[in-house]
Design a protein around this motif. Structure first.
Motif, mmCIF file in Angstrom:
data_model
loop_
_atom_site.group_PDB
_atom_site.id
_atom_site.type_symbol
_atom_site.label_atom_id
_atom_site.label_comp_id
_atom_site.label_asym_id
_atom_site.label_seq_id
_atom_site.Cartn_x
_atom_site.Cartn_y
_atom_site.Cartn_z
ATOM 1 N N LYS A 181 0.823 -1.212 0.000
ATOM 2 C CA LYS A 181 0.000 0.000 0.000
ATOM 3 C C LYS A 181 0.856 1.261 0.000
ATOM 4 C CE LYS A 181 -3.972 -2.231 1.957
ATOM 5 N NZ LYS A 181 -4.563 -2.737 3.205
ATOM 6 N N VAL A 182 2.132 1.090 0.264
ATOM 7 C CA VAL A 182 3.062 2.223 0.189
ATOM 8 C C VAL A 182 3.508 2.377 -1.265
ATOM 9 C CG1 VAL A 182 5.333 3.056 0.947
ATOM 10 C CG2 VAL A 182 3.870 1.795 2.535
ATOM 11 N N SER A 183 3.607 3.616 -1.745
ATOM 12 C CA SER A 183 4.121 3.862 -3.096
ATOM 13 C C SER A 183 5.638 3.923 -3.045
ATOM 14 C CB SER A 183 3.623 5.206 -3.618
ATOM 15 O OG SER A 183 2.312 5.110 -4.025
ATOM 16 N N TYR A 184 6.276 2.913 -3.599
ATOM 17 C CA TYR A 184 7.734 2.894 -3.630
ATOM 18 C C TYR A 184 8.241 3.427 -4.957
ATOM 19 C CZ TYR A 184 7.286 -0.215 0.430
ATOM 20 O OH TYR A 184 6.988 -0.738 1.650
ATOM 21 N N GLN A 185 9.508 3.827 -4.961
ATOM 22 C CA GLN A 185 10.158 4.252 -6.200
ATOM 23 C C GLN A 185 10.404 3.027 -7.096
ATOM 24 O OE1 GLN A 185 13.614 6.490 -4.884
ATOM 25 N NE2 GLN A 185 12.353 8.286 -4.577
ATOM 26 N N ALA A 186 10.642 3.284 -8.394
ATOM 27 C CA ALA A 186 10.764 2.174 -9.354
ATOM 28 C C ALA A 186 11.856 1.176 -8.940
ATOM 29 C CB ALA A 186 11.049 2.731 -10.743
ATOM 30 N N ASP A 187 13.029 1.674 -8.567
ATOM 31 C CA ASP A 187 14.116 0.749 -8.193
ATOM 32 C C ASP A 187 13.756 -0.026 -6.933
ATOM 33 O OD1 ASP A 187 14.475 3.383 -6.868
ATOM 34 O OD2 ASP A 187 16.207 2.451 -5.932
ATOM 35 N N GLN A 188 12.996 0.617 -6.045
ATOM 36 C CA GLN A 188 12.557 -0.065 -4.826
ATOM 37 C C GLN A 188 11.570 -1.185 -5.166
ATOM 38 O OE1 GLN A 188 11.145 3.417 -2.629
ATOM 39 N NE2 GLN A 188 13.166 3.729 -1.703
ATOM 40 N N CYS A 189 10.683 -0.925 -6.140
ATOM 41 C CA CYS A 189 9.733 -1.959 -6.576
ATOM 42 C C CYS A 189 10.474 -3.173 -7.130
ATOM 43 C CB CYS A 189 8.803 -1.418 -7.654
ATOM 44 S SG CYS A 189 7.660 -0.181 -7.031
ATOM 45 N N ILE A 190 11.547 -2.923 -7.866
ATOM 46 C CA ILE A 190 12.332 -4.038 -8.426
ATOM 47 C C ILE A 190 12.934 -4.869 -7.300
ATOM 48 C CG2 ILE A 190 14.457 -4.566 -9.708
ATOM 49 C CD1 ILE A 190 13.698 -2.260 -11.604
ATOM 50 N N LEU A 191 13.527 -4.200 -6.316
ATOM 51 C CA LEU A 191 14.148 -4.952 -5.228
ATOM 52 C C LEU A 191 13.104 -5.731 -4.429
ATOM 53 C CD1 LEU A 191 16.600 -5.786 -3.573
ATOM 54 C CD2 LEU A 191 16.080 -3.877 -2.058
ATOM 55 N N ILE A 192 11.963 -5.135 -4.155
ATOM 56 C CA ILE A 192 10.937 -5.825 -3.366
ATOM 57 C C ILE A 192 10.393 -7.033 -4.144
ATOM 58 C CG2 ILE A 192 8.631 -5.587 -2.350
ATOM 59 C CD1 ILE A 192 9.471 -2.624 -1.702
ATOM 60 N N THR A 193 10.253 -6.883 -5.455
ATOM 61 C CA THR A 193 9.832 -8.023 -6.273
ATOM 62 C C THR A 193 10.852 -9.157 -6.155
ATOM 63 O OG1 THR A 193 8.738 -6.520 -7.794
ATOM 64 C CG2 THR A 193 9.224 -8.724 -8.622
ATOM 65 N N HIS A 194 12.129 -8.835 -6.305
ATOM 66 C CA HIS A 194 13.179 -9.849 -6.121
ATOM 67 C C HIS A 194 13.048 -10.505 -4.745
ATOM 68 C CE1 HIS A 194 15.775 -9.885 -9.564
ATOM 69 N NE2 HIS A 194 16.276 -8.684 -9.416
ATOM 70 N N TYR A 195 12.887 -9.673 -3.733
ATOM 71 C CA TYR A 195 12.836 -10.180 -2.352
ATOM 72 C C TYR A 195 11.698 -11.184 -2.176
ATOM 73 C CZ TYR A 195 11.857 -9.962 2.709
ATOM 74 O OH TYR A 195 11.588 -10.270 4.020
ATOM 75 N N GLU A 196 10.520 -10.863 -2.710
ATOM 76 C CA GLU A 196 9.387 -11.790 -2.579
ATOM 77 C C GLU A 196 9.664 -13.095 -3.346
ATOM 78 O OE1 GLU A 196 6.900 -11.869 -0.658
ATOM 79 O OE2 GLU A 196 6.743 -9.828 0.119
ATOM 80 N N LEU A 197 10.249 -12.995 -4.516
ATOM 81 C CA LEU A 197 10.566 -14.206 -5.294
ATOM 82 C C LEU A 197 11.694 -14.997 -4.632
ATOM 83 C CD1 LEU A 197 8.783 -12.636 -7.364
ATOM 84 C CD2 LEU A 197 10.227 -13.581 -9.161
#
Lengths: 197, 197
Positions: B173-189
């Motif tokens: 629900k937090v709006s992250y920056q694009a690079d942050q979205c990439i890292l969080i996606t990696h983290y979940e995977l």
């Protein structure tokens, strides 16, 4: 409040060449990225976050404090943040002194800094063999997370942190970079806070 | 393989001033951070990851492809990555052409690039109102995640992505920056992959 303390083992303590952050500035690029990930979200700043750096690439060590609630005109790119750190390092005061809105420096060793931080925060040490952060996220009150740069913490620093830390916490079985650890810590705390709201 | 496609709405398509990534280079700093977060972990590179950028700050648009399995001598700091992108933009070939190990560029519009990517990947669109990524992480096969920079995707691009996307996914629900979205996606995977191993 959420806090972070990052140890910059080689990060220089004097004003540095802004065009050579990874080299002659002693991996100052890592310090800049840690500040960016600690304080920025999309189109905004985390006002309830403070990040401390301990720059150990010179004698005496220099501490930098950056307060999300006070900064002005900071952008998340490394060069902008590096310029603000460089400006801060022109001051060599022993006590915290403001160089720009929200940015302070002081000459300080690790013990002095930790002794100051334990007055404000509960200390958690991020290390790969710790307890999973997901298991304890609901118990964290006013946490400050301690982590190292690419070289980690020295044995002596680790002893001091372990003496004061509530817990040693781990994020993942993957070894992430320091700035990535900061973002993932935020993400886990954000997720928990939004679930309970 | 994991892939990412980031749209750089203002990112320039010609060689740029490496000292002004956020300004005259059209937020090229965001593009550099996206590459860093897509490809780097502590003391290593993710060899099974590709990241594509579409630079839309000039006519015609230019695509950049960076392959984790092939890069050499790339460091995670913005200036180093920006230097490699700038070098790549000296080429103006219509077809993919290598400028450095693992770094390719081509002149390409959004439809052409997406049509190429759907041959290799299942497309997922990252947008804040999508389904929680945690709920579907076990179903992702050869995913490529599409996301915008600070300006998001144009209405026209979004229509094309939605036509091809398996799902729209949300991280938080937090709006992250694009690079942050990439890292969080990696983290979940990463978390899912390590749990099942």
């Amino acid at each position: 409040m959420r806090g972070f303390l990052v140890i910059g083992n080689k990060a220089v303590t004097e004003p540095f060449n802004i065009n050579d952050l990874p080299g002659s500035a002693g991996r100052m690029d890592i310090m800049c990225r840690c500040i960016a990930q600690a304080l920025f979200i999309s189109h905004g700043v985390r006002k309830d976050v403070e990040i401390y750096l301990l720059l150990c690439g010179g004698t005496p060590f220099r501490a930098v404090r950056v307060c999300g609630g006070e900064i002005r005109n900071m952008a998340p790119d490394e060069r902008n943040i590096a310029g603000l750190i460089r400006k801060a390092l022109k001051n060599s005061s022993r006590r915290w002194k403001r160089s720009s809105p929200g940015i302070y420096t002081a000459t300080m060793d690790f013990d002095e800094l930790i002794n100051e931080l334990i007055m404000k925060y509960s200390i958690y040490y991020l290390r790969e063999d710790g307890e999973k952060i997901q298991n304890v996220v609901s118990d964290l009150r006013n946490p400050l997370f301690v982590l190292g740069d690419h070289l980690g913490l020295s044995h002596e620093m680790e002893k001091v942190v372990l003496k004061h830390a509530e817990k040693v916490l781990s994020l993942s079985k993957v070894s992430y970079q320091a700035d990535q650890c900061i973002l993932i810590t935020h993400y886990e705390l954000d997720k928990f806070e939004h679930e309970i709201m």
